[in-house]
Write a protein that holds these residues in place. Structure first.
Motif, PDB file in Angstrom:
ATOM      1  N   THR A 247       0.858  -1.189   0.000  1.00 37.56           N
ATOM      2  CA  THR A 247       0.000   0.000   0.000  1.00 37.56           C
ATOM      3  C   THR A 247       0.890   1.233   0.000  1.00 37.56           C
ATOM      4  OG1 THR A 247      -1.700  -1.175   1.256  1.00 37.56           O
ATOM      5  CG2 THR A 247      -1.835   1.225   1.223  1.00 37.56           C
ATOM      6  N   ALA A 248       0.556   2.219  -0.813  1.00 40.03           N
ATOM      7  CA  ALA A 248       1.339   3.449  -0.871  1.00 40.03           C
ATOM      8  C   ALA A 248       1.388   4.092   0.506  1.00 40.03           C
ATOM      9  CB  ALA A 248       0.723   4.409  -1.873  1.00 40.03           C
ATOM     10  N   PRO A 249       2.518   4.674   0.893  1.00 38.14           N
ATOM     11  CA  PRO A 249       2.614   5.310   2.212  1.00 38.14           C
ATOM     12  C   PRO A 249       1.492   6.310   2.473  1.00 38.14           C
ATOM     13  CG  PRO A 249       4.781   5.173   1.198  1.00 38.14           C
ATOM     14  CD  PRO A 249       3.807   4.719   0.160  1.00 38.14           C
ATOM     15  N   ALA A 250       1.055   7.018   1.447  1.00 34.99           N
ATOM     16  CA  ALA A 250       0.001   8.017   1.641  1.00 34.99           C
ATOM     17  C   ALA A 250      -1.337   7.386   1.993  1.00 34.99           C
ATOM     18  CB  ALA A 250      -0.146   8.856   0.370  1.00 34.99           C
ATOM     19  N   ALA A 251      -1.490   6.075   1.706  1.00 34.40           N
ATOM     20  CA  ALA A 251      -2.756   5.390   1.980  1.00 34.40           C
ATOM     21  C   ALA A 251      -2.678   4.476   3.190  1.00 34.40           C
ATOM     22  CB  ALA A 251      -3.177   4.586   0.755  1.00 34.40           C
ATOM     23  N   ALA A 252      -1.570   4.521   3.916  1.00 40.06           N
ATOM     24  CA  ALA A 252      -1.414   3.667   5.092  1.00 40.06           C
ATOM     25  C   ALA A 252      -2.517   3.956   6.114  1.00 40.06           C
ATOM     26  CB  ALA A 252      -0.042   3.889   5.727  1.00 40.06           C
ATOM     27  N   GLY A 253      -3.077   2.889   6.673  1.00 41.14           N
ATOM     28  CA  GLY A 253      -4.120   3.037   7.682  1.00 41.14           C
ATOM     29  C   GLY A 253      -5.512   3.238   7.119  1.00 41.14           C
ATOM     30  N   SER A 254      -5.645   3.195   5.810  1.00 39.70           N
ATOM     31  CA  SER A 254      -6.947   3.445   5.176  1.00 39.70           C
ATOM     32  C   SER A 254      -7.831   2.201   5.115  1.00 39.70           C
ATOM     33  CB  SER A 254      -6.742   3.972   3.753  1.00 39.70           C
ATOM     34  OG  SER A 254      -6.122   2.978   2.947  1.00 39.70           O
ATOM     35  N   GLY A 255      -7.243   1.033   5.346  1.00 39.58           N
ATOM     36  CA  GLY A 255      -7.982  -0.217   5.213  1.00 39.58           C
ATOM     37  C   GLY A 255      -7.885  -0.840   3.841  1.00 39.58           C
ATOM     38  N   ILE A 256      -7.168  -0.188   2.933  1.00 38.45           N
ATOM     39  CA  ILE A 256      -7.028  -0.720   1.576  1.00 38.45           C
ATOM     40  C   ILE A 256      -6.350  -2.086   1.589  1.00 38.45           C
ATOM     41  CG2 ILE A 256      -5.730  -0.388  -0.572  1.00 38.45           C
ATOM     42  CD1 ILE A 256      -6.395   2.579  -0.381  1.00 38.45           C
ATOM     43  N   GLY A 257      -5.316  -2.232   2.399  1.00 37.11           N
ATOM     44  CA  GLY A 257      -4.567  -3.484   2.423  1.00 37.11           C
ATOM     45  C   GLY A 257      -5.423  -4.677   2.781  1.00 37.11           C
ATOM     46  N   GLY A 258      -6.246  -4.536   3.807  1.00 36.52           N
ATOM     47  CA  GLY A 258      -7.098  -5.647   4.208  1.00 36.52           C
ATOM     48  C   GLY A 258      -8.085  -6.037   3.128  1.00 36.52           C
ATOM     49  N   VAL A 259      -8.614  -5.069   2.412  1.00 34.07           N
ATOM     50  CA  VAL A 259      -9.548  -5.352   1.327  1.00 34.07           C
ATOM     51  C   VAL A 259      -8.854  -6.103   0.201  1.00 34.07           C
ATOM     52  CG1 VAL A 259     -10.941  -4.295  -0.486  1.00 34.07           C
ATOM     53  CG2 VAL A 259     -11.087  -3.440   1.847  1.00 34.07           C
ATOM     54  N   LEU A 260      -7.695  -5.620  -0.207  1.00 31.54           N
ATOM     55  CA  LEU A 260      -6.964  -6.267  -1.290  1.00 31.54           C
ATOM     56  C   LEU A 260      -6.571  -7.693  -0.909  1.00 31.54           C
ATOM     57  CD1 LEU A 260      -4.670  -3.274  -2.324  1.00 31.54           C
ATOM     58  CD2 LEU A 260      -6.590  -4.199  -3.650  1.00 31.54           C
ATOM     59  N   LEU A 261      -6.109  -7.868   0.316  1.00 32.18           N
ATOM     60  CA  LEU A 261      -5.729  -9.195   0.797  1.00 32.18           C
ATOM     61  C   LEU A 261      -6.905 -10.158   0.699  1.00 32.18           C
ATOM     62  CD1 LEU A 261      -4.070 -11.321   2.394  1.00 32.18           C
ATOM     63  CD2 LEU A 261      -4.790 -10.127   4.493  1.00 32.18           C
ATOM     64  N   ARG A 262      -8.048  -9.784   1.262  1.00 32.94           N
ATOM     65  CA  ARG A 262      -9.172 -10.721   1.314  1.00 32.94           C
ATOM     66  C   ARG A 262      -9.789 -10.950  -0.063  1.00 32.94           C
ATOM     67  NH1 ARG A 262     -10.066  -7.962   6.039  1.00 32.94           N
ATOM     68  NH2 ARG A 262     -11.967  -6.928   5.292  1.00 32.94           N
ATOM     69  N   ARG A 263      -9.690  -9.984  -0.961  1.00 32.81           N
ATOM     70  CA  ARG A 263     -10.149 -10.227  -2.339  1.00 32.81           C
ATOM     71  C   ARG A 263      -9.295 -11.324  -2.984  1.00 32.81           C
ATOM     72  NH1 ARG A 263     -13.293  -5.832  -5.218  1.00 32.81           N
ATOM     73  NH2 ARG A 263     -12.273  -6.581  -7.109  1.00 32.81           N
ATOM     74  N   CYS A 264      -7.995 -11.281  -2.761  1.00 36.42           N
ATOM     75  CA  CYS A 264      -7.121 -12.316  -3.305  1.00 36.42           C
ATOM     76  C   CYS A 264      -7.406 -13.674  -2.660  1.00 36.42           C
ATOM     77  CB  CYS A 264      -5.656 -11.947  -3.096  1.00 36.42           C
ATOM     78  SG  CYS A 264      -5.043 -10.621  -4.165  1.00 36.42           S
ATOM     79  N   LEU A 265      -7.586 -13.697  -1.352  1.00 36.06           N
ATOM     80  CA  LEU A 265      -7.866 -14.954  -0.662  1.00 36.06           C
ATOM     81  C   LEU A 265      -9.189 -15.548  -1.140  1.00 36.06           C
ATOM     82  CD1 LEU A 265      -6.699 -14.084   2.965  1.00 36.06           C
ATOM     83  CD2 LEU A 265      -5.441 -15.335   1.196  1.00 36.06           C
ATOM     84  N   ALA A 266     -10.161 -14.688  -1.434  1.00 29.27           N
ATOM     85  CA  ALA A 266     -11.431 -15.178  -1.984  1.00 29.27           C
ATOM     86  C   ALA A 266     -11.211 -15.813  -3.356  1.00 29.27           C
ATOM     87  CB  ALA A 266     -12.442 -14.036  -2.072  1.00 29.27           C
ATOM     88  N   ASP A 267     -10.344 -15.232  -4.160  1.00 30.97           N
ATOM     89  CA  ASP A 267      -9.991 -15.829  -5.447  1.00 30.97           C
ATOM     90  C   ASP A 267      -9.391 -17.219  -5.254  1.00 30.97           C
ATOM     91  OD1 ASP A 267     -10.796 -13.608  -6.865  1.00 30.97           O
ATOM     92  OD2 ASP A 267      -8.774 -12.991  -7.468  1.00 30.97           O
ATOM     93  N   GLN A 268      -8.478 -17.311  -4.284  1.00 28.01           N
ATOM     94  CA  GLN A 268      -7.825 -18.594  -4.059  1.00 28.01           C
ATOM     95  C   GLN A 268      -8.827 -19.648  -3.596  1.00 28.01           C
ATOM     96  OE1 GLN A 268      -4.520 -16.634  -1.704  1.00 28.01           O
ATOM     97  NE2 GLN A 268      -3.289 -18.156  -2.792  1.00 28.01           N
ATOM     98  N   ARG A 269      -9.749 -19.241  -2.733  1.00 25.09           N
ATOM     99  CA  ARG A 269     -10.784 -20.189  -2.307  1.00 25.09           C
ATOM    100  C   ARG A 269     -11.627 -20.630  -3.503  1.00 25.09           C
ATOM    101  NH1 ARG A 269     -12.854 -23.909  -1.530  1.00 25.09           N
ATOM    102  NH2 ARG A 269     -14.352 -24.597   0.035  1.00 25.09           N
ATOM    103  N   ALA A 270     -11.972 -19.704  -4.382  1.00 26.40           N
ATOM    104  CA  ALA A 270     -12.753 -20.048  -5.569  1.00 26.40           C
ATOM    105  C   ALA A 270     -11.987 -20.984  -6.493  1.00 26.40           C
ATOM    106  CB  ALA A 270     -13.151 -18.777  -6.321  1.00 26.40           C
ATOM    107  N   ALA A 271     -10.660 -20.946  -6.421  1.00 26.29           N
ATOM    108  CA  ALA A 271      -9.823 -21.831  -7.230  1.00 26.29           C
ATOM    109  C   ALA A 271      -9.650 -23.202  -6.586  1.00 26.29           C
ATOM    110  CB  ALA A 271      -8.462 -21.183  -7.461  1.00 26.29           C
ATOM    111  N   GLY A 272     -10.312 -23.422  -5.438  1.00 25.47           N
ATOM    112  CA  GLY A 272     -10.262 -24.720  -4.781  1.00 25.47           C
ATOM    113  C   GLY A 272      -9.162 -24.870  -3.755  1.00 25.47           C
ATOM    114  N   ILE A 273      -8.509 -23.763  -3.402  1.00 29.87           N
ATOM    115  CA  ILE A 273      -7.418 -23.805  -2.425  1.00 29.87           C
ATOM    116  C   ILE A 273      -8.014 -23.664  -1.026  1.00 29.87           C
ATOM    117  CG2 ILE A 273      -5.352 -22.567  -1.617  1.00 29.87           C
ATOM    118  CD1 ILE A 273      -5.113 -21.706  -4.674  1.00 29.87           C
ATOM    119  N   ILE A 274      -7.649 -24.551  -0.108  1.00 32.17           N
ATOM    120  CA  ILE A 274      -8.251 -24.539   1.229  1.00 32.17           C
ATOM    121  C   ILE A 274      -7.347 -23.896   2.284  1.00 32.17           C
ATOM    122  CG2 ILE A 274      -9.708 -26.516   0.730  1.00 32.17           C
ATOM    123  CD1 ILE A 274      -7.752 -28.236   2.342  1.00 32.17           C
TER     124      ILE A 274
END
Length: 309
Positions: A247-274
């Motif tokens: 996350t860009a330093p200017a956006a630190a603490g905005s919650g962007i990181g958690g959203v991006l992380l969980r979007r990727c993890l949702a992709d992995q779950r959809a791909a059958g990864i447990i």
């Protein structure tokens, strides 16, 4: 019986993968042997100097070593993978492979060898501490431990997993601040590469590029008024691994990181990864809080000067 150590050729890739599948003792590694070997060799041949060696007895491949330099003429070489068939261990096979690799590394201009990952193409950050024979071999060969790294694991099994919490409310809040979160497309790659190279680790750009436009891989980004604020990628080395993200330093603490992380993890779950492996983790508290992840794999890194006897 005499041991022959010689260079491998790309045509031997299936045999190398089969040997690694039998020789990697941890089930997850054995299951991903094909992806691990393909990450290191021969794909990386065109992007950095690679040493690929096979050990043979009676014309049978019993051990392999894959190593690399970050760039031509780099002073540091890396042993990325050593695998010896279970029936041939403690017979000098690993020693012979490493000794031959050291000679070739020296010929390529290296002054030290590291038993540690060489991003952006790496198998593990170092030697998993559960590979006790590998640690004993490293120390017997005169390598000194100089680093520790770890992976975290995120559970993707149940609907109640913290890693699979919906991101909808957070995305709605970010939208109110003018921030758009979306999946990255191939057309985004030039801007992403410039953003990642200019803001974060220099090797991450190549990892991001490997995550876009491929099966069982992906990348998500956040932007505002055309300016990138963050990214997260998965599957760049193998489908079960998450990362890198930033996350860009200017956006630190905005919650962007958690959203991006969980979007990727949702992709992995959809791909059958447990279970997702969050590789080479820095901010442990972030991943624990955002995805309920826990430290599971720990790695030791080693190094030795080629001038040492």
């Amino acid at each position: 019986m005499d041991l022959l150590v010689t260079e491998l050729t790309p045509e031997q890739l299936p045999t190398v993968i089969e040997l690694c599948g039998r020789s990697l003792d941890l089930p997850d590694d054995a299951a991903e042997a094909g992806a691990i070997v393909a990450t290191l060799w021969p794909r990386a041949v065109t992007s950095r100097p690679v040493v690929a060696l096979g050990a043979y007895r009676e014309d049978r491949l019993i051990g392999v070593l894959l190593g690399s330099l970050s760039t031509p003429g780099s002073p540091a070489a890396h042993v990325d993978l050593v695998a010896v068939g279970p029936a041939h261990r403690r017979r000098g096979v690993a020693r012979a492979l490493v000794s031959r690799a050291e000679q070739q590394f020296a010929g390529l201009g290296a002054r030290e060898v590291r038993l540690a990952g060489n991003p952006p193409y790496y198998a593990w950050p170092g030697i998993d501490v559960r590979y006790t024979p590998a640690i004993c071999a490293a120390e017997a060969l005169g390598y000194a431990r100089d680093s520790t790294a770890w992976n975290m694991t995120a559970d993707l099994c149940g609907a109640e997993s913290p890693a699979l919490r919906t991101t909808a409310p957070a995305e709605q809040r970010l939208a109110g601040l003018g921030v758009t979160v979306r999946r990255a497309e191939p057309a985004d790659l030039p801007a992403l590469t410039a953003f990642v190279s200019g803001t974060f680790d220099g090797t991450w750009a190549a990892e991001v590029a490997e995550s876009i436009g491929r099966d069982r891989a992906g990348c998500h980004l956040a932007e505002r008024d055309g300016d990138l604020l963050g990214f997260a990628a998965w599957g760049s080395s193998r489908p079960g691994w998450f990362g890198p993200m930033g996350t860009a330093p200017a956006a630190a603490g905005s919650g962007i990181g958690g959203v991006l992380l969980r979007r990727c993890l949702a992709d992995q779950r959809a791909a059958g990864i447990i279970q997702a492996q969050i590789g080479w983790v820095g901010p442990v508290r972030f991943y624990s809080g955002s995805a309920g992840a826990w430290i599971e794999r720990v790695f030791f890194g080693y190094r030795r000067s080629l001038g040492e006897q």
